[in-house]
Scaffold this active site. Structure first.
Site, PDB file in Angstrom:
ATOM      1  NE  ARG A  64     -24.034 -19.007  -3.449  1.00  0.00           N
ATOM      2  CZ  ARG A  64     -25.123 -19.432  -2.813  1.00  0.00           C
ATOM      3  NH1 ARG A  64     -26.306 -19.327  -3.409  1.00  0.00           N
ATOM      4  NH2 ARG A  64     -25.042 -19.955  -1.617  1.00  0.00           N
ATOM      5  CG  ASN A  94     -30.687 -20.076  -5.895  1.00  0.00           C
ATOM      6  OD1 ASN A  94     -29.873 -20.737  -6.537  1.00  0.00           O
ATOM      7  ND2 ASN A  94     -30.803 -20.186  -4.593  1.00  0.00           N
ATOM      8  CG  ASP A 307     -27.754 -27.432  -0.970  1.00  0.00           C
ATOM      9  OD1 ASP A 307     -27.715 -26.556  -1.870  1.00  0.00           O
ATOM     10  OD2 ASP A 307     -28.446 -27.312   0.056  1.00  0.00           O
TER      11      ASP A 307
END
Length: 432
Positions: A64, A94, A307
């Site tokens: 993050r 991302n 994940d």
């Protein structure tokens, strides 16, 4: 510093070692593996009844940072990884900004070197801004240390653009990690399509939304000769497609998450958004197919990856359709794998360690997953028989979004050693 690990079951599939003996670490390397080592050490660990194994390698985590530090940071995510027995983790791009340039690869590496307690390998985006319009500078990202490229969180919709990206990844010598999802088939769904979704009045996500892109990406990898890795496979169709592709010589591997081989959509009640992930929890038939795929994989084509996807409590408190997809997984992965696969009779101890350590290293092409004498001492010491109840409040991750709070597990991580340094010990992090 010397660390002497006594009387553990050393399982090192890379050289076939599987025996109860001692292991001596000197500095950052494995110095000696033998019975009854008597050399004096600064620290002695009694590993009786435990496994001493290569540190786990996670090909799929979301740290993050930068941009979403309220969910997780490189430091907190690495601490969670260490608590899970991971010594190397690969972080998805991302973030905000997207990790889509050599500068961003360098940023993550420098930040990790300063703050992380485990090895962190950044993954670069396939396209600039993950917009699917223009390729990122894949070659330069690889030169700066990107271990792979991925558009994780979405697929590259433009097949020609993906093909060009695969060719560049092949030239750079790195794999392509593919999130396989046809958005048009997802069509706004939030859980697995089927009777349970219908009964809850929730829009479902069909298996073919995954299978269609798995098939497409395999065909493009076959035509380019690129190394393709399928992320978080959740369907029976996906594992069948991968198996068939490998039989005809395609260089494709895949990963299965602990939540997908442990839970089915039967646990979804429409209220607990900790059961909402992407891809969604599938049917019991899919769960069994995933377990059997892991059991029958003798070529090193499959790995267990987490994940790990932390979110804030506020985000996960939203109604099921609007809550974000994803759960944390770093701190529960070994426990779930031990419980469901090892104690469940699907994998031997050696096979489990291959799926969590050896195979991921081979996919990345890195000198890890092997604790032979002379190699780096990245080691996990685990107790496969220890029973405990998962308590999310004890997580080192900022994210507490897990469906496994209160889950009774059998198999616990006791120590994690990175480069000869004990970074996790019996529930505590050492980040000095």
């Amino acid at each position: 510093m010397k660390i002497l690990i006594k009387s553990g079951r050393i399982i090192n599939p890379s050289d076939g070692t599987d025996k109860i003996c001692d292991l001596l670490i000197k500095g950052s390397q494995v110095e000696l593996i033998a019975e009854n080592i008597t050399e004096k050490a600064d620290r002695v660990i009694d590993a009786s009844g435990m496994w001493v194994v290569p540190g786990f390698i996670d090909l799929h985590v979301h740290l993050r940072e930068p941009g979403f530090e309220y969910k997780e940071t490189i430091k907190s995510g690495s601490m969670a990884a260490a608590a899970g027995g991971y010594t190397t983790i690969c972080c998805m791009p991302n973030t905000k900004p997207i990790i889509d340039s050599p500068m961003m690869i360098e940023y993550v590496k420098l930040k990790a070197e300063k703050e992380a307690v485990v090895n962190v390998l950044p993954i670069g985006a396939v396209t600039l801004g993950q917009k699917g319009e223009e390729l990122a500078d894949i070659e330069k990202m690889a030169l700066k240390g990107a271990c792979a490229i991925s558009e994780d969180g979405k697929s590259v919709e433009n097949a020609f653009l993906l093909k060009k990206g695969m060719l560049l990844a092949k030239k750079a010598g790195i794999p392509v990690l593919s999130h396989c999802e046809d958005k048009s088939l997802v069509n706004g769904g939030c859980m697995n399509e089927g009777k349970i979704a219908n009964s809850l009045g929730l829009k479902g996500i069909s298996n073919d939304s995954e299978d269609v892109i798995v098939s497409r990406d395999i065909l493009i990898a076959e035509s380019t000769g690129a190394r393709l890795h399928i992320c978080h496979m959740s369907t029976k169709g996906s594992v069948m497609l991968l198996k068939a592709a490998r039989e005809r010589g395609v260089d494709v591997t895949g990963e299965i998450t602990p939540h997908h081989f442990t839970l089915s959509d039967s646990v979804v009640d429409g209220a607990d958004t900790n059961t909402k992930m992407n891809p969604p929890l599938r049917s019991e038939k899919d769960v069994e197919a995933l377990k059997n795929a892991l059991k029958n994989d003798k070529e090193g084509a499959l790995v267990i990856a987490t994940d790990h996807a932390p979110h804030s409590a506020e985000e996960k408190s939203r109604p099921y359709p609007s809550a974000p997809f994803g759960i944390v997984g770093s701190e529960t992965a070994f426990a779930l794998a031990s419980t469901e696969l090892y104690h469940g009779g699907y994998l031997t101890a050696k096979e489990l360690i291959e799926k969590m350590s050896v195979n991921p290293a081979k996919i990345l092409g890195i000198k890890k997953g092997d604790i032979s004498v002379g190699n780096i001492a990245d080691i996990a010491i685990v107790d496969p028989e220890k029973e405990f109840v998962v308590d999310k409040e004890k997580f080192f991750s900022k994210g507490k979004n897990t469906p496994f709070d209160g889950y009774k597990a059998k198999g616990a991580v006791e120590y994690t050693i990175v480069g000869g340094k004990i970074v996790f010990e019996k529930g505590k992090i050492n980040d000095n």
